[in-house]
Design a protein around this motif. Structure first.
Motif, PDB file in Angstrom:
ATOM      1  N   SER A  84      -3.862  16.610   4.429  1.00  0.00           N
ATOM      2  CA  SER A  84      -3.575  15.710   3.515  1.00  0.00           C
ATOM      3  C   SER A  84      -4.268  14.467   4.260  1.00  0.00           C
ATOM      4  O   SER A  84      -5.130  14.493   5.255  1.00  0.00           O
ATOM      5  CB  SER A  84      -2.039  15.357   3.702  1.00  0.00           C
ATOM      6  N   PHE A  85      -3.853  13.219   3.824  1.00  0.00           N
ATOM      7  CA  PHE A  85      -4.530  12.017   4.286  1.00  0.00           C
ATOM      8  C   PHE A  85      -3.596  11.845   5.502  1.00  0.00           C
ATOM      9  O   PHE A  85      -2.162  12.143   5.500  1.00  0.00           O
ATOM     10  CB  PHE A  85      -4.637  10.943   3.328  1.00  0.00           C
ATOM     11  N   SER A 129       0.016   5.749  -4.232  1.00  0.00           N
ATOM     12  CA  SER A 129      -1.010   4.841  -3.614  1.00  0.00           C
ATOM     13  C   SER A 129      -2.036   4.222  -4.959  1.00  0.00           C
ATOM     14  O   SER A 129      -2.316   4.877  -5.716  1.00  0.00           O
ATOM     15  CB  SER A 129      -1.899   5.705  -2.556  1.00  0.00           C
ATOM     16  N   ASN A 137       1.014  -1.285  -0.140  1.00  0.00           N
ATOM     17  CA  ASN A 137       0.118   0.030  -0.056  1.00  0.00           C
ATOM     18  C   ASN A 137       0.852   1.344  -0.040  1.00  0.00           C
ATOM     19  O   ASN A 137       2.126   1.195   0.095  1.00  0.00           O
ATOM     20  CB  ASN A 137      -1.022  -0.105   1.118  1.00  0.00           C
ATOM     21  N   GLY A 138       0.218   2.386  -0.130  1.00  0.00           N
ATOM     22  CA  GLY A 138       0.800   3.507  -0.284  1.00  0.00           C
ATOM     23  C   GLY A 138       1.163   4.470   1.272  1.00  0.00           C
ATOM     24  O   GLY A 138       1.523   5.549   1.398  1.00  0.00           O
ATOM     25  N   THR A 139       0.838   3.568   2.110  1.00  0.00           N
ATOM     26  CA  THR A 139       1.383   4.019   3.397  1.00  0.00           C
ATOM     27  C   THR A 139       2.606   3.644   4.049  1.00  0.00           C
ATOM     28  O   THR A 139       3.571   4.296   4.210  1.00  0.00           O
ATOM     29  CB  THR A 139       0.107   3.597   4.649  1.00  0.00           C
ATOM     30  N   HIS A 144      -1.931  11.281  -5.172  1.00  0.00           N
ATOM     31  CA  HIS A 144      -2.893  11.463  -6.077  1.00  0.00           C
ATOM     32  C   HIS A 144      -2.664  11.947  -7.350  1.00  0.00           C
ATOM     33  O   HIS A 144      -3.338  12.682  -8.008  1.00  0.00           O
ATOM     34  CB  HIS A 144      -3.443  12.916  -5.232  1.00  0.00           C
ATOM     35  N   SER A 200      -1.847   9.177   6.628  1.00  0.00           N
ATOM     36  CA  SER A 200      -0.543   8.609   6.257  1.00  0.00           C
ATOM     37  C   SER A 200       0.715   9.489   6.272  1.00  0.00           C
ATOM     38  O   SER A 200       1.934   9.019   6.441  1.00  0.00           O
ATOM     39  CB  SER A 200      -0.595   7.776   5.062  1.00  0.00           C
ATOM     40  N   THR A 201       0.446  10.468   5.655  1.00  0.00           N
ATOM     41  CA  THR A 201       1.700  11.639   5.173  1.00  0.00           C
ATOM     42  C   THR A 201       2.278  12.032   6.662  1.00  0.00           C
ATOM     43  O   THR A 201       3.421  11.975   6.609  1.00  0.00           O
ATOM     44  CB  THR A 201       1.246  12.964   4.612  1.00  0.00           C
ATOM     45  N   GLY A 211      -2.465  -1.058  -2.687  1.00  0.00           N
ATOM     46  CA  GLY A 211      -1.278  -0.993  -3.368  1.00  0.00           C
ATOM     47  C   GLY A 211      -0.516   0.152  -3.279  1.00  0.00           C
ATOM     48  O   GLY A 211      -1.085   1.239  -2.943  1.00  0.00           O
ATOM     49  N   GLN A 248      -4.606   2.542  -3.679  1.00  0.00           N
ATOM     50  CA  GLN A 248      -5.704   2.176  -2.817  1.00  0.00           C
ATOM     51  C   GLN A 248      -7.169   2.084  -3.712  1.00  0.00           C
ATOM     52  O   GLN A 248      -7.088   3.087  -4.903  1.00  0.00           O
ATOM     53  CB  GLN A 248      -5.835   3.194  -1.533  1.00  0.00           C
ATOM     54  N   VAL A 302       2.819  17.162  -0.667  1.00  0.00           N
ATOM     55  CA  VAL A 302       1.668  16.099  -1.422  1.00  0.00           C
ATOM     56  C   VAL A 302       1.130  17.066  -2.524  1.00  0.00           C
ATOM     57  O   VAL A 302       0.711  17.998  -2.310  1.00  0.00           O
ATOM     58  CB  VAL A 302       0.489  16.085  -0.207  1.00  0.00           C
ATOM     59  N   ASP A 336       4.787  12.875  -1.791  1.00  0.00           N
ATOM     60  CA  ASP A 336       3.838  11.928  -1.687  1.00  0.00           C
ATOM     61  C   ASP A 336       2.771  12.080  -2.740  1.00  0.00           C
ATOM     62  O   ASP A 336       1.971  13.288  -2.669  1.00  0.00           O
ATOM     63  CB  ASP A 336       3.170  12.197  -0.264  1.00  0.00           C
TER      64      ASP A 336
HETATM   65  C1  LIG Z   1      -1.997  11.610   0.267  1.00  0.00           C
HETATM   66  C2  LIG Z   1      -1.887  10.340   0.476  1.00  0.00           C
HETATM   67  N1  LIG Z   1      -0.707   9.704   1.117  1.00  0.00           N
HETATM   68  C3  LIG Z   1      -0.882   8.431   1.505  1.00  0.00           C
HETATM   69  C4  LIG Z   1      -2.170   7.516   1.341  1.00  0.00           C
HETATM   70  C5  LIG Z   1      -2.080   6.377   1.877  1.00  0.00           C
HETATM   71  O1  LIG Z   1      -2.275   5.381   0.871  1.00  0.00           O
HETATM   72  P1  LIG Z   1      -2.971   3.936   1.065  1.00  0.00           P
HETATM   73  O2  LIG Z   1      -4.398   4.021   1.346  1.00  0.00           O
HETATM   74  O3  LIG Z   1      -2.541   3.160  -0.179  1.00  0.00           O
HETATM   75  O4  LIG Z   1      -1.929   3.385   2.362  1.00  0.00           O
HETATM   76  C6  LIG Z   1      -3.103   8.149   0.840  1.00  0.00           C
HETATM   77  C7  LIG Z   1      -4.580   7.450   0.604  1.00  0.00           C
HETATM   78  O5  LIG Z   1      -5.043   6.695   0.825  1.00  0.00           O
HETATM   79  C8  LIG Z   1      -3.289   9.553   0.548  1.00  0.00           C
HETATM   80  O6  LIG Z   1      -4.564  10.254   0.133  1.00  0.00           O
END
Ligand SMILES: Cc1ncc(COP(=O)(O)O)c(C=O)c1O
Length: 369
Positions: A80-81, A176, A54-56, A155, A83-84, A188, A178, A126, A152
């Motif tokens: 941001s989301f 990401s 995943n993208g985290t 998007h 995870s950043t 992913g 997702q 981001v 990041d």
């Molecule tokens: C800006 C940003 N970074 C990281 C993520 C994390 O990605 P993932 O959901 O694949 O873990 C997301 C969204 O899900 C995101 O919007």
């Protein structure tokens, strides 16, 4: 008008998934994994790709690969989301929240400069909603202060800054896949870099401390297993084939929508600098003046169109960071204002026909007035 559904798939995804099913390797060492890494890296104009589940975890591995850990500070945008920011916290470093520009929704390079201390070790811009953050200004701060930039780009699949694709400007970048992203395998992620040594360090972390070309039971560093599967890679190969046409369709529709609404008082869409003109349109972002955002959201969703009234809070107002013991917050008046007046419409609503887009525009107009 029905809003197009997402994700989109077809015979190509099925064909590639069948191929995996018939193979003896369904995991992260199927040839589709390396094939997708190369194809996506080339698409984003990068030399190396390294996919993950995943993208985290990609963000976490990238920070570790840059040697960031306890006692270090990493600058992130206040919007941001999660995870950043949590990627920084999970490697035991401290996220430093910095304001966004009032009209682009992207991190403000001047605020980054002001937030730098002796402890700062990296900057994470981001590319929010699709248009890239001001990479000229961010790279100038990065170079002046010797700080690596981790993009990041969750998007930004296909987004550009002055013709250069997202993910290829910073030292390393994370995408990401997702379920809601513009290319998806349900889950992913991928890291891209032009720096072989950074990508090799990230590989060791994501694949049990192994080194490419060395034995299965030889573990050099403290790694873990964040590998992607062959299933995800198969789907992503097909999704990448769809992406250019989908990005172009969204761009056409958003142009129509924005042009037709340019006379609506108090409605402001995300400003997209000329350098960032080519982008995903992952989110159609805007803001509504005079405290009317919630009424706008209610009217638009009531008319059957998807719309989100932005995040409920800045990243640092999440319960995790609210007491400020594990982060540093710089003044973020713009981020705090956007919480109250911004909204987004998801990319699937932008994938219809020109007629569909005019219906959406009419509904936005009615909700905004
Ligand atoms: C800006 C940003 N970074 C990281 C993520 C994390 O990605 P993932 O959901 O694949 O873990 C997301 C969204 O899900 C995101 O919007």
């Amino acid at each position: 008008m029905a809003t197009p559904s997402w994700p989109v798939s077809g015979a190509r995804e099925r064909e590639l998934l069948e191929e995996v099913l018939k193979s003896a390797n369904w995991g992260g060492y199927h040839p589709f994994v390396a094939q997708f890494e190369q194809q996506f890296a080339a698409f984003q104009q990068c030399r190396f790709g390294l996919s993950a589940c995943n993208g985290t975890v990609t963000l976490e591995a990238a920070l570790e690969a840059l040697g960031i850990g306890e006692g270090d500070e990493v600058i992130v945008p206040a919007i941001s989301f999660i995870s950043t920011a949590t990627a920084v916290s999970r490697v035991r470093a401290t996220p430093v929240f910095v304001d966004i520009e009032h009209d682009t929704f992207n991190i403000d390079a001047d605020r980054i400069r002001q937030a730098i201390t002796k402890k700062t070790r990296a900057i994470i811009p981001v590319h929010f909603g699709g248009p890239m953050a001001n990479m000229d200004a961010i790279m100038a701060v990065s170079t002046a202060n010797g700080l690596p930039v981790l993009e990041d780009a969750a998007h930004a699949h296909g987004s550009e800054w002055n013709g250069v694709r997202a993910g290829s400007i910073g030292v390393i970048s994370s995408f990401s896949f997702q379920n809601g992203k513009v290319m998806t395998a349900g889950e992913g992620g991928i890291l891209l870099s032009n720096d072989q040594s950074v990508i090799d360090r990230a590989h060791e972390i994501l694949d049990q401390g192994r080194r490419k070309g060395e034995g299965w039971f030889f573990h050099y560093t403290l790694g873990t297993n964040f590998r992607i599967t062959a299933w995800q890679s198969a789907v992503l190969i097909a999704q990448l084939e769809r992406l250019p046409e989908q990005n172009a369709r969204r761009a056409r529709n958003v142009k129509l929508i924005r042009e037709s609404l340019s006379d609506v008082p108090g409605l402001h869409f995300q400003r997209v600098p000329e350098a960032a003109r080519v982008h995903t349109n992952y989110l159609l972002l805007g803001r509504i003046e005079n405290g009317r955002r919630d009424a706008f959201h209610k009217a638009l969703t009531g008319a059957g169109f998807p719309c989100t009234p932005f995040y409920p809070h800045t990243l640092y107002e999440n319960p995790l960071y609210r007491d400020r013991t594990n982060c540093r917050v710089t003044p973020c008046p713009q981020a705090e204002a956007r919480i109250k007046d911004a909204f987004w419409i998801p990319h699937r609503a932008l994938l219809g026909s020109e007629d569909d887009s005019m219906h959406l525009a009419a509904a936005i107009r009615a909700a905004a007035l």
